[in-house]
Every structure is written in structure tokens, then in C-alpha cells.
Design an enzyme around this catalytic site. Structure first.
Site, short mmCIF file in Angstrom:
data_model
loop_
_atom_site.label_atom_id
_atom_site.label_comp_id
_atom_site.label_asym_id
_atom_site.label_seq_id
_atom_site.Cartn_x
_atom_site.Cartn_y
_atom_site.Cartn_z
N HIS A 121 0.84 -1.19 0.00
CA HIS A 121 0.00 0.00 0.00
C HIS A 121 0.88 1.24 0.00
CE1 HIS A 121 0.90 -0.63 4.25
NE2 HIS A 121 0.47 0.59 4.54
N HIS B 163 1.51 3.84 1.89
CA HIS B 163 1.95 4.57 3.07
C HIS B 163 3.47 4.62 3.05
CE1 HIS B 163 -1.91 4.28 5.75
NE2 HIS B 163 -1.94 5.29 4.91
N ASP C 213 6.01 4.31 5.02
CA ASP C 213 6.91 3.32 5.60
C ASP C 213 6.97 2.03 4.79
OD1 ASP C 213 4.19 3.16 6.58
OD2 ASP C 213 4.82 1.64 8.00
N HIS C 214 6.16 1.95 3.74
CA HIS C 214 6.18 0.77 2.88
C HIS C 214 6.68 1.09 1.47
CE1 HIS C 214 3.86 -1.93 5.62
NE2 HIS C 214 3.56 -0.73 6.13
N HIS D 296 -7.06 -1.98 5.74
CA HIS D 296 -6.29 -0.91 6.38
C HIS D 296 -7.02 0.40 6.12
CE1 HIS D 296 -2.86 0.76 8.28
NE2 HIS D 296 -2.27 1.24 7.20
N ASP E 90 -0.17 -4.22 6.74
CA ASP E 90 -1.11 -3.52 7.61
C ASP E 90 -2.56 -3.95 7.37
OD1 ASP E 90 1.37 -2.34 7.62
OD2 ASP E 90 0.62 -0.30 7.79
#
Length: 305
Positions: free
Chosen positions: A63, A65, A67-68, A142, A212
Site C-alpha cells: 500500500h 503509506h 513506511d512501505h 487498512h 497492515d
């Protein structure tokens, strides 16, 4: 030698910490590297783990976000500096394709390899297949569009019994059909059963990645029966309400998913920065499912052992 190895490059959650990198894993499948998520620090950890940039061919993003995915532009730029050729195939939620295209068009405009972006949407399904491996995407739950991935070896060929094929004078040209399960017919019309000429194949193994997501029985169904399940376990029981509010799972919930799905082994990760170690999370998970291992940077798990 056959290889199906999971390398952990990052297993922390969104807030940076000195202990963990953001989410990133690499699958080493028969010498070819495939990455899942690409948080910051991914390329540095690849160096530490001696993973070749040139062998990285496929990247699967769960996804959009940070941090990914924030490590991806830097990784692609570095790969270009190393004159990687060919192409890199990148799968990501469909609503992130245009965003990622604008980033790669700007920062990777002089790339030595082709960057191919593929959008995943709806209920997912099989998104990749070659002669030995299938990759299936499935929805996670998520705060934004998010997908998990299942990596499955395709059925392997049967093993040839050298003594028996020699005894029956089976020609080399028939070996491929024997490995596929066919019987052998001698010149005089006698049928030699395949079971007499071969032995069963090695079992095909599988790996599922769930980043997530809140707890959902639909996730358990999507990963049913895999050999190893990675499932996020951001919080312990005391923060179950916060986990649901933020679209995450507790370690206990990850273990319940593993039990419901009948997987052989569970690996937990995506730890909140509040934990100095994973002991509490592992302990709570093992109250629901025995075979739990904690992810950590530098960990290598070989599925074919």
C-alpha cells in the site's frame, strides 16, 4: 539447488526507531530476487545481507503509506547507477500507479532498465506466474487500499528412478513426460506404470505476506494452508483498541489468523516503536498458536529445509 528464502530487511512500523527499519522483505527464489514493500533503508540492508541489485526483478508494494514505499525511488536510482539492465516489474495498488509513475519519471529518467508499473485492484487474484512460481494478491483491511501477497511454488516434477528407467530401456526423450506423470509404453506395447519409474515430487511450498490490516477472517481464508505466514503484529493486547482504530492487528490476532488458516508457521513483525524487543508480542501470540517466530533485520528463513 532449489531455493525459496525469505530475507527480512525491515520489520518496524511507521514511526522510525533505532532498532528497526520500516517494512521490507526480499524473496530469494532459485537465485532470483523479489522484494515485498520498500521502506527507507532497504538498499542499505540489501548491502548488509549481500543481496545483488542486479538480481532484483520484481517488487510488490502492499500500500501507499510511506513506511512501505519511501525507499523505492532511492533503490531504483541506485540500481541504475549500477547499470542494471532488463526491466523491473512493480505491482502496487492501482490508485498509486500515477503517483509512482511521476516519481520514477522524475528521479529515474536516466534509468538503465525499464520500470513497468502494474496496478492491483478489486479482489486481486493471480498477478504473476512463471514456470515455477505463482503470485496472488488479496485485499487487506487498512486505512487505504492495501493488498497481501501469496507466493506459491507450482507443482514440482516427479523424481526419475535411474535404475528402473535403465532396466526398461526408457529413452532420454521420454524423461520429461515421466517427470510429468506419464506411463511408459515399450515398443511391444507393454505399459510400465509411472509409479514404477519415478518417485513422488518434493512438496511445493508457499509463503504469504500480510502487512497492515485489522483482524479479518477473510485474510485467514486468503492465506489458508501456507507453509509460512508473515502477519503484522503492531501491538500487544493492551492496545487492541488502538490497533483497530489505526487499521492494525495485535500479536494475538495475528496468531488467531494463523490458527484459523491452518498455516505451518507464523512470523510476526511491523512492531510499534514502543517495544524494546518482541518478547511480549511473541508470548501473547504463542498463547494462540505454537509455531511463532519474530521477524528481525538480517533474519533469513529457508522454506525448503
Amino acid at each position: 539447488m532449489a531455493q525459496f528464502e525469505i530475507d527480512i530487511l525491515g520489520c518496524g512500523s511507521a514511526t522510525p526507531s533505532a532498532r528497526h527499519n520500516p517494512s521490507c522483505q526480499v524473496i530469494n527464489f532459485r537465485g532470483r530476487l523479489m522484494m515485498i514493500d520498500c521502506g527507507e533503508g532497504a538498499q542499505v540492508e540489501m548491502r548488509k545481507m549481500k543481496l545483488s541489485f542486479a538480481r532484483l526483478t520484481n517488487i510488490f508494494i502492499s500500500h501507499m503509506h510511506g513506511d512501505h514505499v519511501f525507499g523505492l525511488p532511492g533503490l531504483l536510482s541506485t540500481m541504475a547507477l549500477h547499470d542494471k539492465g532488463g526491466s523491473v516489474e512493480i505491482w502496487l495498488p492501482a490508485d498509486g500507479v500515477e503517483v509512482m509513475k511521476s516519481i520514477t519519471d522524475y528521479f529515474c529518467r536516466e534509468s538503465t532498465f525499464e520500470i513497468r508499473l502494474h496496478g492491483v485492484e478489486g479482489s486481486g487474484g493471480e498477478i504473476y506466474r512463471d514456470h515455477a512460481l505463482s503470485v496472488t494478491a488479496f485485499p487487506l483491511y487498512h486505512r487505504v487500499a492495501c493488498y497481501g501477497y501469496v507466493f506459491r511454488e507450482l507443482p514440482k516434477p516427479r523424481h526419475i528412478n535411474g535404475e528402473m528407467v535403465k532396466f526398461y530401456n526408457v529413452p532420454v526423450s521420454k524423461m520429461a513426460s515421466l517427470r510429468d506423470g506419464a506411463d511408459f509404453v515399450t515398443p511391444d506395447g507393454t505399459v510400465i506404470p509411472n509409479s514404477r519409474l519415478t518417485s513422488p515430487p518434493d512438496p511445493a511450498v508457499s509463503y504469504a505476506y500480510c502487512s497492515d490490516t485489522v483482524f479479518s477472517a477473510k485474510v485467514a481464508e486468503a492465506v489458508k494452508g501456507v507453509d509460512l505466514l508473515y502477519h503484522e503484529a503492531t501491538y500487544d493486547d493492551a492496545f487492541a483498541a488502538k490497533a483497530r482504530e489505526r487499521g492494525h492487528s495485535t500479536a494475538r490476532e495475528a496468531a488467531i489468523i494463523a490458527r484459523m488458516a491452518g498455516v505451518k508457521k507464523l512470523m510476526i513483525g511491523h512492531y510499534s516503536k514502543r517495544y524494546s524487543d518482541a518478547d511480549l508480542l511473541v508470548s501473547q501470540a504463542r498463547e494462540e498458536f505454537d509455531a511463532v517466530i519474530p521477524a528481525d533485520e538480517g533474519l533469513r528463513v529457508e522454506l525448503l529445509k
